[in-house]
Write a protein that holds these residues in place. Structure first.
Motif, short mmCIF file in Angstrom:
data_model
loop_
_atom_site.label_atom_id
_atom_site.label_comp_id
_atom_site.label_asym_id
_atom_site.label_seq_id
_atom_site.Cartn_x
_atom_site.Cartn_y
_atom_site.Cartn_z
N VAL A 125 121.37 25.24 -25.44
CA VAL A 125 120.40 24.36 -26.12
C VAL A 125 120.80 24.20 -27.59
N GLU A 126 121.17 25.30 -28.22
CA GLU A 126 121.55 25.25 -29.64
C GLU A 126 122.79 24.38 -29.87
N ASP A 127 123.66 24.31 -28.87
CA ASP A 127 124.90 23.53 -28.99
C ASP A 127 124.76 22.11 -28.46
N HIS A 128 123.60 21.77 -27.92
CA HIS A 128 123.40 20.46 -27.29
C HIS A 128 122.77 19.50 -28.29
N GLU A 129 123.53 18.50 -28.70
CA GLU A 129 123.09 17.60 -29.76
C GLU A 129 121.78 16.88 -29.41
N GLU A 130 121.70 16.33 -28.21
CA GLU A 130 120.48 15.60 -27.82
C GLU A 130 119.27 16.52 -27.82
N ALA A 131 119.44 17.73 -27.28
CA ALA A 131 118.33 18.68 -27.24
C ALA A 131 117.87 19.01 -28.66
N GLN A 132 118.81 19.21 -29.57
CA GLN A 132 118.46 19.54 -30.95
C GLN A 132 117.71 18.38 -31.62
N GLU A 133 118.14 17.17 -31.34
CA GLU A 133 117.44 16.00 -31.89
C GLU A 133 116.01 15.93 -31.36
N LYS A 134 115.86 16.15 -30.05
CA LYS A 134 114.52 16.08 -29.43
C LYS A 134 113.64 17.22 -29.91
N GLU A 174 116.77 24.47 -18.07
CA GLU A 174 117.44 25.74 -17.78
C GLU A 174 116.98 26.82 -18.75
N TYR A 175 116.88 26.46 -20.03
CA TYR A 175 116.43 27.41 -21.04
C TYR A 175 115.00 27.87 -20.78
N LEU A 176 114.12 26.92 -20.49
CA LEU A 176 112.71 27.26 -20.26
C LEU A 176 112.55 28.17 -19.04
N LEU A 177 113.33 27.92 -18.00
CA LEU A 177 113.29 28.77 -16.82
C LEU A 177 113.79 30.18 -17.17
N ASP A 212 121.53 44.26 -22.21
CA ASP A 212 122.60 44.24 -21.22
C ASP A 212 122.11 43.77 -19.84
N HIS A 213 120.82 43.51 -19.72
CA HIS A 213 120.23 43.10 -18.44
C HIS A 213 120.66 41.66 -18.11
N PRO A 214 120.98 41.38 -16.86
CA PRO A 214 121.40 40.02 -16.48
C PRO A 214 120.39 38.94 -16.87
N THR A 215 119.11 39.23 -16.76
CA THR A 215 118.10 38.23 -17.12
C THR A 215 118.18 37.89 -18.59
N TYR A 216 118.39 38.90 -19.42
CA TYR A 216 118.51 38.66 -20.86
C TYR A 216 119.80 37.91 -21.18
N ARG A 217 120.89 38.28 -20.52
CA ARG A 217 122.16 37.58 -20.76
C ARG A 217 122.05 36.11 -20.34
N GLU A 218 121.37 35.83 -19.24
CA GLU A 218 121.15 34.45 -18.81
C GLU A 218 120.29 33.70 -19.82
N TYR A 219 119.28 34.36 -20.34
CA TYR A 219 118.43 33.75 -21.37
C TYR A 219 119.26 33.40 -22.61
N GLU A 220 120.06 34.33 -23.08
CA GLU A 220 120.88 34.10 -24.27
C GLU A 220 121.89 32.97 -24.03
N ALA A 221 122.46 32.92 -22.85
CA ALA A 221 123.42 31.85 -22.53
C ALA A 221 122.72 30.49 -22.52
N ALA A 222 121.54 30.43 -21.93
CA ALA A 222 120.78 29.18 -21.88
C ALA A 222 120.36 28.75 -23.29
N LYS A 223 119.97 29.72 -24.10
CA LYS A 223 119.59 29.44 -25.49
C LYS A 223 120.78 28.87 -26.27
N ALA A 224 121.95 29.45 -26.08
CA ALA A 224 123.16 28.98 -26.77
C ALA A 224 123.50 27.55 -26.36
#
Length: 124
Positions: A35-44, A87-90, A21-33
């Motif tokens: 990346v998972e939904d970004h076609e170019e990122a997935q290809e790379k 964004e995800y790496l940060l 429930d921590h904001p840092t974790y929620r930001e991490y999960e949002a950034a991860k999502a």
């Protein structure tokens, strides 16, 4: 199961819930999502993983070259240059820093680095 073990498990679950429930974790999960939904990122990511695997096999066989390493590094730089990946790496780095702080808080009264040493038997 002892009452003490049960209480420790309860505290562990509670800690997990607070972290989730921590904001840092929620930001991490949002950034991860993202990346998972970004076609170019997935290809790379796929390209990078393939090159890295090929390099690791070549290295184990003694066939890896400096050029092979440079290809892997270039693929990684290209991957990391994608804005959603940056964004995800940060977010990941911030989450790791937060968890290291939690690890220190848990480890301090135990005089052991819980995240680093608790699983090992003997350290010289």
């Amino acid at each position: 199961m002892s009452t003490q073990t049960t209480r420790l498990e309860e505290l562990g679950r509670e800690l997990g819930e607070v972290i989730a429930d921590h904001p840092t974790y929620r930001e991490y999960e949002a950034a991860k999502a993202k990346v998972e939904d970004h076609e170019e990122a997935q290809e790379k990511i796929s390209e990078f993983n393939q090159l890295r695997e090929e390099f690791n096999v070549a290295r184990q066989l003694g066939d890896a070259t400096q050029e092979d390493l440079q290809k892997v590094q270039a693929a990684q730089e290209e991957l990391h240059s994608i804005p959603v990946m940056k964004e995800y790496l940060l977010a990941q780095a911030e989450m790791v820093a937060e968890l290291e702080t939690v690890n220190k808080a848990i480890s301090e009264p135990l005089a052991v680095d819980f995240g680093g040493e608790a699983g090992g038997c003997c350290h010289d």
